[in-house]
Design an enzyme around this catalytic site. Structure first.
Site, PDB file in Angstrom:
ATOM      1  N   SER A 191       2.451  -2.420  -3.162  1.00 23.15           N
ATOM      2  CA  SER A 191       1.193  -1.780  -3.549  1.00 23.15           C
ATOM      3  C   SER A 191       0.201  -2.675  -4.262  1.00 23.15           C
ATOM      4  CB  SER A 191       1.479  -0.555  -4.422  1.00 23.15           C
ATOM      5  OG  SER A 191       2.220   0.395  -3.691  1.00 23.15           O
TER       6      SER A 191
ATOM      7  N   LYS B 107      -5.709   1.416 -12.613  1.00 23.51           N
ATOM      8  CA  LYS B 107      -5.113   2.331 -11.639  1.00 23.51           C
ATOM      9  C   LYS B 107      -4.694   3.628 -12.334  1.00 23.51           C
ATOM     10  CE  LYS B 107      -1.412   2.453  -8.141  1.00 23.51           C
ATOM     11  NZ  LYS B 107      -0.338   1.653  -7.499  1.00 23.51           N
TER      12      LYS B 107
ATOM     13  N   SER C 242      -0.300   1.529  -2.866  1.00 22.71           N
ATOM     14  CA  SER C 242      -0.931   2.678  -3.483  1.00 22.71           C
ATOM     15  C   SER C 242      -2.104   2.310  -4.388  1.00 22.71           C
ATOM     16  CB  SER C 242       0.112   3.462  -4.302  1.00 22.71           C
ATOM     17  OG  SER C 242       0.662   2.653  -5.337  1.00 22.71           O
TER      18      SER C 242
END
Length: 463
Positions: free
Chosen positions: A178, A85, A154
Site C-alpha cells: 500500500s 492517511k 490502500s
C-alpha cells in the site's frame, strides 16, 4: 489529461524552498497557500482528501514563518504541508478509515508519527483517502494522470495528493503493497521502511504493517521519515530508522540482484520491455545485475517466492480478523462485502494454518539473509505495469479481486520486513511505472542512497 513523462514531470518539492524561507523571499505561509490553490484546482476531480484543516494549517504555517524569520526552525521540515492517511489518528480531525461503520470516529489524539511531525514543525494539512480499513475496498480517489484509473491502494489519497502537486509529502501505510504500489502508479518517490523502524503508535495489530512516506523527491522522502523516527522512535522492541540527519548521498552499487518470482509472468509485455531497458542502462553504468541463473543462492530465494502473495494476505487476514469481526457484528451494514469476505477466509485458516504460514515466512527470510554477501540490494518493477482502469464493481457480478491493483511485486518485501524505495524512473503508455530497490533489514539509508543514484545517473525509460 497530459501524458506523464519521468523526464519532464516536475513534482512539488519542499527541501529546495527553505533557502527562500531563510532569506525572506518566501515563507511557509505562502508555500501553504500555493498548496491550497493546487488543492482547490485538482481536488474536485482527483478526490484525494477526506477533509482539510485549513484554519489549523494556516496557524501552524504562520508559526513556522516566524521561526524561519528568527533563524530558529525546529527541523528541515518545519513548515512543510503534509497529508496524513486516514488510518492514523489526529487530534484535530476525525479518523474514519474509509469505513461507514466508523463515521464520526474522533479519538482526539495524535498517532505517534503525527505527533512527531508536529514536533518537527510540519503543517498537518488534512486526512487523505484510504481504502476501507486499509484493505482492498477502494475509496473515491482517482488517478491524477488518468481519472479512469486507480491510483492504487490502500494509500490512494496520499499517493494522488503528491502526484497532483497538492503537497510535497504525505504519510501512507503498508501491509502488502500500500505504499510501494500507489507510488509506482502515481510517479512518486516513496519509502517503506524496515519493519518497525517508524513507530506505528496505536496501529500495532498486524505483523507486517509499516508507516512510510510518499514525496515528490527523494530528499523530502528521507527527511520526513528521519524526522519522525528521531522523535517517535520505532515500534516496541524494534530499532528506529537509522541514517544521516540529511538525505543519504547518492551511491552507485557494485552489484544488484533482479527479483522475478511469481510476479514476473504477470508483468505485461510493454512494461517488461521498459524495465529490461532500465536494467541495461544500469549495466552500462557499470552495475552488475544478477538473475537467478547467475547464482545458486538467488535461485534458491526465487524458488521460495511462489505463493508469497497468498501467504501474506492470509497472515494479515488472520491478524486482522478479530477486530474486523467485532466491527461487523456491531455495524453489519457499515462494512463492505469485500471486507466481510476477507474475514470469512481468515476464519477458515485457523490458528494452525496461521502458524504454518509463519514458518514459511521465516524460511523466506533465512533465504533472504543468505543473499547478503552476493548483492547490495534487489531491484524489480514495483507493479505489474501502470495503474489499471477501474470503474467500480458491476452489480450482480463477482467482486473484482484487485480493484486497487495487483500487490504481487510488493508482498515479498512486506514478508521480509525489508526497506524499499520506489523511484519514478519509467513510463508506459504515458503513465508512471516505478522501480523498487529492496535492501536488508536496517538498510534504509543504503537503499535510499542507491535509489537516489539511479534517479540522478540513469536516464529514465519510456515505452
Amino acid at each position: 489529461m497530459p501524458r506523464y513523462s519521468p523526464r519532464d514531470f516536475r513534482a512539488l518539492t519542499f527541501h529546495d524552498a527553505v533557502a527562500g524561507f531563510r532569506d525572506g523571499k518566501d515563507t511557509p505561509r505562502d508555500y501553504l497557500e500555493r498548496c491550497l490553490e493546487a488543492i482547490a484546482s485538482r481536488e474536485p476531480e482527483v478526490r484525494a482528501w477526506v477533509r482539510l484543516n485549513e484554519a489549523g494549517a494556516r496557524e501552524a504555517a504562520d508559526a513556522s514563518t516566524q521561526r524561519w524569520k528568527a533563524g530558529r526552525p525546529l527541523s528541515p521540515v518545519d513548515g512543510m504541508p503534509i497529508g496524513i492517511k486516514d488510518l492514523l489518528e489526529t487530534r484535530d480531525m476525525p479518523t474514519e478509515m474509509g469505513c461507514e461503520a466508523l463515521k464520526g470516529n474522533f479519538p482526539k489524539r495524535d498517532n505517534a508519527a503525527v505527533w512527531a511531525l508536529r514536533e518537527a514543525g510540519a503543517v498537518v494539512l488534512g486526512k487523505t483517502v484510504t481504502a476501507e480499513l486499509g484493505g482492498s475496498h477502494p475509496g473515491p480517489t482517482r488517478h491524477p494522470f488518468d481519472l479512469a484509473r486507480t491510483p492504487g491502494g490502500s494509500s490512494s489519497g496520499s499517493a494522488a495528493a503528491v502526484a497532483a502537486r497538492m503537497v510535497p509529502a504525505a504519510i501512507g501505510t503498508q501491509v502488502a503493497g500500500s505504499i510501494i504500489r500507489p507510488a509506482a502508479y502515481c510517479g512518486n518517490w516513496a519509502l517503506k521502511p524496515s519493519q518497525g523502524a517508524i513507530s506505528r503508535g496505536e496501529r500495532q495489530a498486524t505483523s507486517m504493517s509499516t508507516h512510510g512516506v510518499h514525496a515528490g523527491s527523494a530528499e523530502d522522502m528521507w527527511q520526513v521519515a528521519i524526522e519522525i523516527a528521531q522523535r517517535a522512535g520505532g515500534d516496541p522492541g524494534r530499532v528506529a530508522l537509522r541514517g544521516p540527519d540529511t538525505p543519504p548521498v547518492p551511491r552507485r552499487p557494485a552489484t544488484l540482484a533482479l527479483m522475478e518470482g511469481e510476479a514476473w509472468p504477470r508483468l505485461d509485455a510493454a512494461s517488461r520491455a521498459v524495465f529490461e531497458t532500465l536494467v541495461e542502462r544500469l549495466r552500462e553504468a557499470q552495475v552488475t545485475v544478477l538473475r537467478a541463473s547467475d547464482h545458486p543462492a538467488l535461485a534458491a530465494f526465487e524458488r521460495l517466492l511462489h505463493g508469497v502473495q497468498e501467504m501474506c494476505n492470509s497472515i494479515t487476514g488472520w491478524e486482522n480478523h478479530w477486530a474486523l469481526r467485532a466491527l461487523i457484528m456491531n455495524h453489519p451494514d457499515g462494512v463492505s462485502a469485500r471486507t466481510k469476505a476477507t474475514v470469512k477466509a481468515a476464519e477458515q485458516l485457523g490458528p494452525q494454518g496461521y502458524e504454518a504460514l509463519l514458518e514459511k515466512r521465516e524460511a523466506l527470510r533465512e533465504a533472504w539473509r543468505a543473499l547478503g554477501p552476493m548483492a547490495e540490494a534487489i531491484i524489480a518493477p514495483a507493479s505489474p505495469g501502470p495503474a489499471p482502469l477501474w470503474s467500480g464493481d458491476v452489480p450482480g457480478e463477482p467482486l473484482e479481486p484487485r480493484p486497487t491493483g495487483d500487490t504481487v511485486f510488493n508482498t515479498v518485501s512486506s514478508a521480509l520486513g525489508a526497506p524499499v524505495v520506489t523511484a519514478p524512473l519509467m513510463a508506459v503508455g504515458g503513465m508512471p511505472f516505478g522501480v523498487q530497490v529492496v535492501g536488508p533489514m536496517g538498510g534504509d539509508a543504503a537503499v535510499t542512497a542507491i535509489a537516489r543514484w539511479m534517479g540522478e545517473a540513469v536516464e529514465p525509460v519510456e515505452g
